[in-house]
Structure formats: C-alpha cells, structure tokens
Enzyme design. Structure first.
Site, PDB file in Angstrom:
ATOM      1  N   ASP A 101      15.701 -17.806 -31.178  1.00  0.00           N
ATOM      2  CA  ASP A 101      15.804 -16.499 -30.516  1.00  0.00           C
ATOM      3  C   ASP A 101      15.145 -16.517 -29.141  1.00  0.00           C
ATOM      4  O   ASP A 101      14.296 -17.374 -28.849  1.00  0.00           O
ATOM      5  CB  ASP A 101      15.224 -15.376 -31.387  1.00  0.00           C
ATOM      6  CG  ASP A 101      13.764 -15.566 -31.769  1.00  0.00           C
ATOM      7  OD1 ASP A 101      13.355 -16.716 -32.040  1.00  0.00           O
ATOM      8  OD2 ASP A 101      13.014 -14.574 -31.774  1.00  0.00           O
ATOM      9  N   GLU A 114      11.224 -15.538 -33.946  1.00  0.00           N
ATOM     10  CA  GLU A 114       9.893 -15.988 -33.504  1.00  0.00           C
ATOM     11  C   GLU A 114       9.302 -14.999 -32.522  1.00  0.00           C
ATOM     12  O   GLU A 114       8.114 -14.697 -32.555  1.00  0.00           O
ATOM     13  CB  GLU A 114       9.991 -17.375 -32.851  1.00  0.00           C
ATOM     14  CG  GLU A 114       8.636 -18.018 -32.555  1.00  0.00           C
ATOM     15  CD  GLU A 114       8.019 -17.623 -31.213  1.00  0.00           C
ATOM     16  OE1 GLU A 114       6.822 -17.923 -31.011  1.00  0.00           O
ATOM     17  OE2 GLU A 114       8.703 -17.016 -30.370  1.00  0.00           O
TER      18      GLU A 114
END
Ligand code: ZN
Length: 387
Positions: free
Chosen positions: A75, A137
C-alpha cells in the site's frame, strides 16, 4: 506475460497500480501471482476481512527451516492535495531519479524482492527465500500480524527477516513502538457558578493530560536503558496533539475529546503503557462518578505497534551487515512491520533503498543509484543463499 527482467521494469509495473491503503490492492496481487507463477513459484493470498485486499506470501528453494524473508508492503499513501509534477502512477525518470507514488516507500524494495525471488528460482540455493507482501502498513502495521502468523504456520521457519523500508541501504536495527488512544471524556453540565455539582469534561481531561506530563518528566529523568540509549530522545514520550470540547465559558463542559500517543522505547511494550494509562483513567472516572454517575473516560485504542529492539549480533543484523558492508549503528523514529515479525520470534532488521525523507511527499522518487545498490544487495544475498 511481458518480460519483466529488471527491478526497474517490475517497479514501473508496481507503481502503475494505485494501491492507496483505503483502496483495493488485488490487481497488484494478481499481477504478482502471475509474475511468480511464470518462474514456477507458487504463492498464497490471505484475504482481508472485507475481501478487497490481500497479503501474499511465497517461497522458493528447498523446503527447509533457516531461510530469509524479504518483507514489503504494497500500500501507498494518497496523493490527494499534493502538487505532483509527474503522473504519480507512472514511473518517470528525470535527472537520475525515478518518480512515482511508492517508488521509495516501498515498491522499490518490493520490486527487488520479486526480482530476487525470480532469480533464486533458477539458482541452486541451499536455504529458502520467502516473500511477504502486506496491505494496510500505512494505516498502522496491524494487518500484517495475520500474514506473519500464517507464514509461521504454513512455511518452514525462516532465520532472518529483512524489511525493506527506505534506509538508504543502511542496516537499521531498532525503532520505537507506538500506542494511541481516542479519549472521550463525558462530563455533567451545570452553570459554572455551581461548579462543585457539575463535572467539567475539560478539567478532568486536563488531569489525565497532566498525568502524561508527569510521565514525560519522570521518563526524561531516568538513565536510559541500553536498548533506549541510541534513540533521540532516549526515553518514552507521551503526547496530546489534538483536543476539543466545551460549549461556553460559563458551562461545565459536557464533552471533551483528545488523542494521546505514546512513543515508547524497546524494552517496553504497548501493554505496559496501556495498563498504566487505563488504570489512571479508571481512577479519575471513579472520582467523577461520585459527583454524577453518567460521567467518566471512554477509551478507544487507535493503534498499537511494538518497538523493534536491536538484537546485537543477531542473525538478521549479521546477514544485513555482510550484504551491505554497513557497520554503523542506526535506529529510526518511524514504525515498521519489522517489530511484528520480531515479537513473533523472527530475527529482524530494516534495510531498503531510498530515503525516508521522500516517503509520502509529492514527487516521491527513488534515486537510480539506490535501486542499483539494492540490486547489488540482491546479488550478494543470492550468493549467500547458494553458499
Ligand atoms: Zn513504508
């Protein structure tokens, strides 16, 4: 599948997927599956509860314990409101730099890890190479727990974990942990002339915030532990950055809301601070309820991330120092998924290409020279796996 024979080609592909944390990463995961499959590497997905995102893990080489995990997140942070001079989702070279959202944090390392997996699949490696790609994350490093625990159960146990957050290929062995709470203080409204019969949520909030001030003074006064000494500052800090509450100067506030964060040093845990904090809030709530029963502190956990503790001469540190030649002592002030591996028994370091100063910025870039350093790192890693 087209030919993706260099880390740069892989990086360009990864950047083309707009995997902002709140959006799906499934097209990226699907591409990675196809890429790995073209080298005969089977991979597994772990779906998010909502079904729109997935972690992916894979292994190549012998089915034995003692391998190496390369860990990255898929991400990226949003680009909304940022002034980009290139298309954030198209990797663009300019003046020796590769621009694109996630080029530095951390699809550059993801590309190197995929490149390493592909090359390892054709080499006589004697220890397995494992890949761990996560989602979410950037929104707390919590989702990765599922990935780490699944890998522990499903794959032979790796000996070293390298988390490729941007460190300029330095070996980073520690970071502080984090804990955050949304706090809602419920008071009881009376006219301020009748103060003793009301409960001001603001003035009660002030008591809990002052408890945090006292902890800061106390922590600063202590001699730092060996694990804490490398950090700036070398102690745990508590901070309130936002607060709101009250309706008028002459009414005891019915509500007050604030957010408190703890940044704690290795050797301390989120649970340590959570129990101290929750006990103090409970004590204050009990005092408030003597005046009015519907008052008190409501606490909601925002995030909790363990600290990454330096493991002097641990397997991951030893390996990363050998591969990079870096013998400096480095700790960082940002959190990573590394600590989620470490608290589950893996020896873990942070080492990846790019400068953290680039992360989350408009015109985020990865210097070509850093990508080349990462490729040299992969070469030495593969040599070491063959030895
Ligand atoms: Zn990152």
């Amino acid at each position: 599948m087209e030919n993706f024979s260099t880390p740069r080609e892989i990086l360009a592909k990864l950047v083309s997927f707009p995997t902002v944390s709140c959006d799906t990463n499934l097209p990226l995961v699907e591409w990675v599956e196809t890429y790995l499959d073209s080298y005969g590497i089977r991979s597994q997905r772990i779906m998010s509860p909502c079904g729109t995102k997935a972690h992916l893990y894979a292994q190549t080489g012998p089915d034995d314990d003692g391998g190496v995990i390369l860990s990255g997140h898929t991400d990226v942070v949003p680009v909304d409101g940022q002034a980009w001079t290139t298309d954030p989702w198209t990797l663009t070279e300019r003046d020796g730099k590769l621009y694109g959202r996630g080029s530095c944090d951390m699809k550059g390392f993801d590309a190197l890890a995929l490149f390493a997996m592909a090359r390892a699949s054709a080499l006589p490696i004697k220890r397995p190479l494992q890949l761990a790609l996560s989602f979410d994350e950037e929104v707390g490093c919590v989702a990765v727990v599922d990935l780490v625990e699944t890998m522990l159960g499903a794959l032979p146990r790796a000996r070293e974990v390298i988390v490729g957050e941007p460190t300029m290929m330095k070996v980073v062995t520690g970071h502080k942990g984090g804990l955050g709470y949304h706090v809602h203080v419920r008071g009881h409204e009376v006219h301020s002339s009748l103060l003793p019969y009301g409960v001001s949520a603001i003035m009660q909030a002030a008591k809990l915030i002052d408890w945090a001030n006292q902890r800061n003074v106390e922590n600063a006064a202590q001699a730092p532990s060996e694990l804490a000494a490398p950090f700036v500052p070398p102690f745990t800090t508590l901070h309130v950055g936002e607060i709101e509450g009250g309706t008028a100067h002459n009414i005891t506030a019915k509500d007050c809301r604030f957010f408190i964060e703890f940044r704690f040093v290795p050797g301390e845990s989120p649970e340590d601070w959570a129990s101290l904090f929750e006990a103090k809030a409970a004590e204050l709530s009990a005092e408030m309820q003597k005046i009015h029963p519907d008052t008190g502190f409501d606490l909601k956990r925002g995030f909790a991330l363990p600290a990454l503790a330096p493991e002097t001469d641990g397997p991951a540190e030893t390996l990363a120092r050998r591969l990079t030649g870096d013998n400096g002592q480095h700790v960082v002030s940002y959190g990573t998924e590394g600590s989620q591996f470490q608290v589950r028994g893996y020896s873990t370091v942070i080492c990846g290409p790019g400068d953290i100063a680039q992360a989350h910025q408009p015109d985020e870039f990865l210097a070509l020279e850093q990508l080349a350093a990462g490729e040299a790192f992969v070469d030495r890693l593969l040599d070491s796996l063959c030895a």
